[in-house]
Scaffold this active site. Structure first.
Site, PDB file in Angstrom:
ATOM      1  N   LYS A  46      -2.163   4.101  11.679  1.00 49.92           N
ATOM      2  CA  LYS A  46      -3.099   4.039  12.782  1.00 49.92           C
ATOM      3  C   LYS A  46      -4.548   4.020  12.309  1.00 49.92           C
ATOM      4  O   LYS A  46      -5.463   3.794  13.093  1.00 49.92           O
ATOM      5  CB  LYS A  46      -2.899   5.277  13.676  1.00 49.92           C
ATOM      6  CG  LYS A  46      -1.525   5.391  14.276  1.00 49.92           C
ATOM      7  CD  LYS A  46      -1.412   6.718  15.040  1.00 49.92           C
ATOM      8  CE  LYS A  46      -0.003   6.947  15.506  1.00 49.92           C
ATOM      9  NZ  LYS A  46       0.181   8.331  16.011  1.00 49.92           N
ATOM     10  N   GLY A  47      -4.762   4.292  11.029  1.00 50.76           N
ATOM     11  CA  GLY A  47      -6.123   4.516  10.529  1.00 50.76           C
ATOM     12  C   GLY A  47      -7.073   3.347  10.702  1.00 50.76           C
ATOM     13  O   GLY A  47      -8.275   3.525  10.815  1.00 50.76           O
ATOM     14  N   ASP A 100      -7.617   1.276   6.292  1.00 49.88           N
ATOM     15  CA  ASP A 100      -8.755   2.181   6.510  1.00 49.88           C
ATOM     16  C   ASP A 100      -9.317   2.650   5.165  1.00 49.88           C
ATOM     17  O   ASP A 100     -10.512   2.586   4.921  1.00 49.88           O
ATOM     18  CB  ASP A 100      -8.339   3.371   7.390  1.00 49.88           C
ATOM     19  CG  ASP A 100      -7.133   4.143   6.857  1.00 49.88           C
ATOM     20  OD1 ASP A 100      -6.462   3.688   5.897  1.00 49.88           O
ATOM     21  OD2 ASP A 100      -6.839   5.227   7.405  1.00 49.88           O
ATOM     22  N   ASP A 103      -6.806   5.030  -1.496  1.00 47.56           N
ATOM     23  CA  ASP A 103      -7.052   6.263  -2.247  1.00 47.56           C
ATOM     24  C   ASP A 103      -6.329   6.131  -3.597  1.00 47.56           C
ATOM     25  O   ASP A 103      -6.837   5.494  -4.522  1.00 47.56           O
ATOM     26  CB  ASP A 103      -6.532   7.405  -1.362  1.00 47.56           C
ATOM     27  CG  ASP A 103      -6.780   8.786  -1.910  1.00 47.56           C
ATOM     28  OD1 ASP A 103      -7.408   8.912  -2.958  1.00 47.56           O
ATOM     29  OD2 ASP A 103      -6.341   9.771  -1.280  1.00 47.56           O
ATOM     30  N   PHE A 152     -12.975  14.126   1.381  1.00 39.24           N
ATOM     31  CA  PHE A 152     -12.100  13.822   2.504  1.00 39.24           C
ATOM     32  C   PHE A 152     -12.953  13.256   3.630  1.00 39.24           C
ATOM     33  O   PHE A 152     -13.984  13.816   3.977  1.00 39.24           O
ATOM     34  CB  PHE A 152     -11.332  15.058   2.977  1.00 39.24           C
ATOM     35  CG  PHE A 152     -10.195  14.689   3.874  1.00 39.24           C
ATOM     36  CD1 PHE A 152      -9.018  14.180   3.343  1.00 39.24           C
ATOM     37  CD2 PHE A 152     -10.312  14.789   5.256  1.00 39.24           C
ATOM     38  CE1 PHE A 152      -7.974  13.782   4.185  1.00 39.24           C
ATOM     39  CE2 PHE A 152      -9.278  14.393   6.093  1.00 39.24           C
ATOM     40  CZ  PHE A 152      -8.107  13.893   5.549  1.00 39.24           C
ATOM     41  N   ASP A 159      -8.181  10.236  10.393  1.00 40.95           N
ATOM     42  CA  ASP A 159      -7.859  11.488  11.062  1.00 40.95           C
ATOM     43  C   ASP A 159      -7.544  12.614  10.088  1.00 40.95           C
ATOM     44  O   ASP A 159      -7.371  12.396   8.884  1.00 40.95           O
ATOM     45  CB  ASP A 159      -6.621  11.287  11.949  1.00 40.95           C
ATOM     46  CG  ASP A 159      -5.330  11.218  11.120  1.00 40.95           C
ATOM     47  OD1 ASP A 159      -5.317  10.501  10.083  1.00 40.95           O
ATOM     48  OD2 ASP A 159      -4.350  11.886  11.482  1.00 40.95           O
ATOM     49  N   ARG A 165     -10.098  10.869  15.142  1.00 44.04           N
ATOM     50  CA  ARG A 165     -10.091   9.405  14.985  1.00 44.04           C
ATOM     51  C   ARG A 165     -11.185   8.721  15.788  1.00 44.04           C
ATOM     52  O   ARG A 165     -11.682   7.677  15.405  1.00 44.04           O
ATOM     53  CB  ARG A 165      -8.754   8.825  15.481  1.00 44.04           C
ATOM     54  CG  ARG A 165      -7.631   8.930  14.504  1.00 44.04           C
ATOM     55  CD  ARG A 165      -6.492   8.019  14.945  1.00 44.04           C
ATOM     56  NE  ARG A 165      -5.200   8.518  14.520  1.00 44.04           N
ATOM     57  CZ  ARG A 165      -4.718   8.410  13.293  1.00 44.04           C
ATOM     58  NH1 ARG A 165      -5.425   7.806  12.364  1.00 44.04           N
ATOM     59  NH2 ARG A 165      -3.533   8.898  12.991  1.00 44.04           N
TER      60      ARG A 165
HETATM   61  P1  IMP Z   1      -3.067   6.186  -0.881  1.00 44.94           P
HETATM   62  O1  IMP Z   1      -1.624   5.793  -0.827  1.00 44.94           O
HETATM   63  O2  IMP Z   1      -3.252   7.432  -1.720  1.00 44.94           O
HETATM   64  O3  IMP Z   1      -4.002   5.090  -1.293  1.00 44.94           O
HETATM   65  O4  IMP Z   1      -3.456   6.705   0.545  1.00 44.94           O
HETATM   66  C1  IMP Z   1      -3.916   5.926   1.555  1.00 44.94           C
HETATM   67  C2  IMP Z   1      -3.742   6.669   2.870  1.00 44.94           C
HETATM   68  O5  IMP Z   1      -3.995   8.083   2.735  1.00 44.94           O
HETATM   69  C3  IMP Z   1      -4.753   6.190   3.874  1.00 44.94           C
HETATM   70  O6  IMP Z   1      -4.268   5.056   4.596  1.00 44.94           O
HETATM   71  C4  IMP Z   1      -4.966   7.409   4.736  1.00 44.94           C
HETATM   72  O7  IMP Z   1      -4.004   7.474   5.755  1.00 44.94           O
HETATM   73  C5  IMP Z   1      -4.760   8.577   3.805  1.00 44.94           C
HETATM   74  N1  IMP Z   1      -6.045   9.082   3.279  1.00 44.94           N
HETATM   75  C6  IMP Z   1      -6.461   9.052   1.990  1.00 44.94           C
HETATM   76  N2  IMP Z   1      -7.685   9.593   1.867  1.00 44.94           N
HETATM   77  C7  IMP Z   1      -8.066   9.954   3.128  1.00 44.94           C
HETATM   78  C8  IMP Z   1      -9.265  10.562   3.666  1.00 44.94           C
HETATM   79  O8  IMP Z   1     -10.246  10.862   2.968  1.00 44.94           O
HETATM   80  N3  IMP Z   1      -9.279  10.772   5.010  1.00 44.94           N
HETATM   81  C9  IMP Z   1      -8.234  10.446   5.832  1.00 44.94           C
HETATM   82  N4  IMP Z   1      -7.103   9.875   5.370  1.00 44.94           N
HETATM   83  C10 IMP Z   1      -7.021   9.636   4.025  1.00 44.94           C
END
Ligand code: IMP
Length: 199
Positions: A46-47, A100, A103, A152, A159, A165
């Site tokens: 949903k991000g 969104d 990470d 964060f 969210d 959100r």
């Molecule tokens: P990855 O698989 O570690 O790249 O994570 C990506 C997902 O983690 C994003 O689509 C978000 O849902 C969540 N996420 C990572 N960092 C943040 C943050 O700082 N705020 C909110 N959601 C995050």
């Protein structure tokens, strides 16, 4: 000792509405310039909710908009489950996947593998936020809104436990305080920061 609640670090504005608008306009221009014959936008729910709605309005070419809803089995595991798949066969289509935030890159790695198997003509990634200091899996990002440090981030679609959100800006938050109390920032963000609140 240990019973008093920790005062959360105040949120800091990472990007206000104006900065977000300027960035989304730039991304729309970049994507339109490379996809003059149109494209399929695949938004990850949903991000990317708020981001994609502004992004498609900033395009000067015609997009088909598709949604992919996912859930993670465990944080940082890269194990993702598709809750809602695309309604469209993207074979032979130009696809831009809209995220969104990237990470660790594990979620994106899964999604690129999944969409790549469907043989699109091209597959690019557009992310609002790039937290590249935390990257585990290399991520090919064609379009990046903002690069962010290891903080964060909340708002504009992002969210914590389903909250925040609808903030009209991106803010940094204290993840420890949020883990202890997911509503820790409600007063600060929905009253004193002038952000649009739940009403
Ligand atoms: P990855 O698989 O570690 O790249 O994570 C990506 C997902 O983690 C994003 O689509 C978000 O849902 C969540 N996420 C990572 N960092 C943040 C943050 O700082 N705020 C909110 N959601 C995050």
């Amino acid at each position: 000792m240990g019973t008093e609640s920790r005062v959360p670090r105040p949120p800091e504005v990472l990007a206000d509405r104006q900065a977000i608008e300027a960035t989304v306009t730039r991304l729309g221009r970049e994507i339109s310039a490379r996809h003059r014959d149109g494209l399929v936008i695949v938004a990850v729910l949903k991000g990317s909710l708020l981001f994609v709605s502004d992004l498609v309005r900033s395009l000067t070419v015609q997009p088909v908009v598709e949604f992919l809803a996912i859930s993670r089995y465990e944080p940082d595991s890269g194990r993702v489950r598709i809750l809602k798949d695309l309604d469209l066969d993207v074979t032979g289509r130009d696809v831009v996947l809209v995220e969104d935030i990237v990470d660790t890159g594990l979620t994106l790695g899964f999604l690129l593998g999944e969409l790549g198997r469907r043989s699109p003509a091209s597959l690019e990634v557009c992310t609002l936020l790039d937290k590249r200091v935390r990257r585990i899996l290399p991520a090919p990002l064609a379009y990046v809104g903002f690069e962010v440090p290891d903080v964060f981030v909340l708002g504009y679609g992002l969210d914590f436990a389903g909250r925040y959100r609808n903030l009209d800006m991106l803010v940094t938050a204290d993840a420890v305080a949020l883990t202890a109390d997911p509503d820790a920032y409600v007063d600060q963000l929905y009253r004193s920061h002038g952000a649009r609140g739940p009403g």
